[in-house]
Scaffold this motif. Structure first.
Motif, PDB file in Angstrom:
ATOM      1  N   ILE A  67       0.850  -1.193   0.000  1.00  0.00           N
ATOM      2  CA  ILE A  67       0.000   0.000   0.000  1.00  0.00           C
ATOM      3  C   ILE A  67       0.883   1.239   0.000  1.00  0.00           C
ATOM      4  CG2 ILE A  67      -1.762   1.279   1.274  1.00  0.00           C
ATOM      5  CD1 ILE A  67      -2.465  -1.393   2.660  1.00  0.00           C
ATOM      6  N   VAL A  68       0.547   2.200  -0.831  1.00  0.00           N
ATOM      7  CA  VAL A  68       1.237   3.486  -0.817  1.00  0.00           C
ATOM      8  C   VAL A  68       0.246   4.516  -0.289  1.00  0.00           C
ATOM      9  CG1 VAL A  68       2.409   5.258  -2.171  1.00  0.00           C
ATOM     10  CG2 VAL A  68       2.717   2.843  -2.745  1.00  0.00           C
ATOM     11  N   LEU A  69       0.617   5.116   0.839  1.00  0.00           N
ATOM     12  CA  LEU A  69      -0.216   6.150   1.470  1.00  0.00           C
ATOM     13  C   LEU A  69       0.340   7.517   1.114  1.00  0.00           C
ATOM     14  CD1 LEU A  69      -0.375   4.510   4.989  1.00  0.00           C
ATOM     15  CD2 LEU A  69      -2.268   4.646   3.364  1.00  0.00           C
ATOM     16  N   ARG A  70      -0.523   8.442   0.764  1.00  0.00           N
ATOM     17  CA  ARG A  70      -0.107   9.820   0.518  1.00  0.00           C
ATOM     18  C   ARG A  70      -0.651  10.671   1.662  1.00  0.00           C
ATOM     19  NH1 ARG A  70       0.405  12.800  -4.972  1.00  0.00           N
ATOM     20  NH2 ARG A  70       1.883  11.129  -5.012  1.00  0.00           N
ATOM     21  N   THR A  71       0.268  11.321   2.375  1.00  0.00           N
ATOM     22  CA  THR A  71      -0.131  12.136   3.515  1.00  0.00           C
ATOM     23  C   THR A  71      -0.677  13.480   3.038  1.00  0.00           C
ATOM     24  OG1 THR A  71       2.064  13.086   3.767  1.00  0.00           O
ATOM     25  CG2 THR A  71       1.615  11.044   4.986  1.00  0.00           C
ATOM     26  N   ARG A  72      -1.250  14.201   3.957  1.00  0.00           N
ATOM     27  CA  ARG A  72      -1.845  15.496   3.610  1.00  0.00           C
ATOM     28  C   ARG A  72      -0.792  16.505   3.128  1.00  0.00           C
ATOM     29  NH1 ARG A  72      -6.576  14.032   4.907  1.00  0.00           N
ATOM     30  NH2 ARG A  72      -7.253  13.213   6.886  1.00  0.00           N
ATOM     31  N   ASP A  73       0.456  16.343   3.575  1.00  0.00           N
ATOM     32  CA  ASP A  73       1.509  17.256   3.123  1.00  0.00           C
ATOM     33  C   ASP A  73       2.221  16.773   1.864  1.00  0.00           C
ATOM     34  OD1 ASP A  73       2.910  15.181   4.232  1.00  0.00           O
ATOM     35  OD2 ASP A  73       4.045  16.399   5.654  1.00  0.00           O
ATOM     36  N   GLY A  74       1.707  15.689   1.239  1.00  0.00           N
ATOM     37  CA  GLY A  74       2.234  15.215  -0.036  1.00  0.00           C
ATOM     38  C   GLY A  74       3.285  14.121   0.047  1.00  0.00           C
TER      39      GLY A  74
END
Length: 141
Positions: A67-74
């Motif tokens: 899984i690749v998660l993208r955080t709110r800061d990119g």
């Protein structure tokens, strides 16, 4: 006389069709994990999640999900999870996708058993490590 060389191609295996209404267990596993991407992002407190790879469990291999998660800061966080060998969970809260969500939630909350819990060496993971969900869930109780 003109003789054309034709490559020898082995015959393709016969297509096996499941009776109407039956779903292949491996494909169902893959579908469930891909459908859970939004729940994974929510559990991790991330903006989005992309399921990069899903390998269903079999007699000779463990379940695997990347899984690749993208955080709110990119920023991106690439995680690989390993599960059991061909043993479907009898309780929904012990299913592979439920354990991934529980681990992400625990890691996000910085609870005991967070990000570093039950990391194992894994040559197929981008960073060489994967989360062993079977060991983590046993340790978590």
């Amino acid at each position: 006389m003109d003789t054309a060389l034709c490559p020898v191609v082995p015959p393709l295996p016969a297509v096996v069709r499941l009776p109407v209404g039956q779903v292949d267990a491996a494909q169902e596993f893959v579908n469930r994990l891909r459908a859970a991407a939004a729940q994974f992002a929510l559990a991790a407190g991330a903006e989005s999640a992309v399921i990069r790879e899903v390998v269903p469990p079999a007699r000779h291999r463990r379940a695997r999900c990347r899984i690749v998660l993208r955080t709110r800061d990119g920023d991106e966080l690439d995680l690989t999870f390993l599960g059991p060998v061909s043993r479907p969970a009898t309780r929904p809260e012990r299913s592979f996708e439920a354990l991934v969500q529980q681990w992400l939630r625990a890691a996000h909350d910085s609870a005991p058993g967070g990000r570093g819990a039950c990391l194992v060496a894994d040559d197929e993971s981008p960073d060489g490590r994967a989360v062993d969900l079977t060991a983590w869930s046993a340790a978590a109780g």
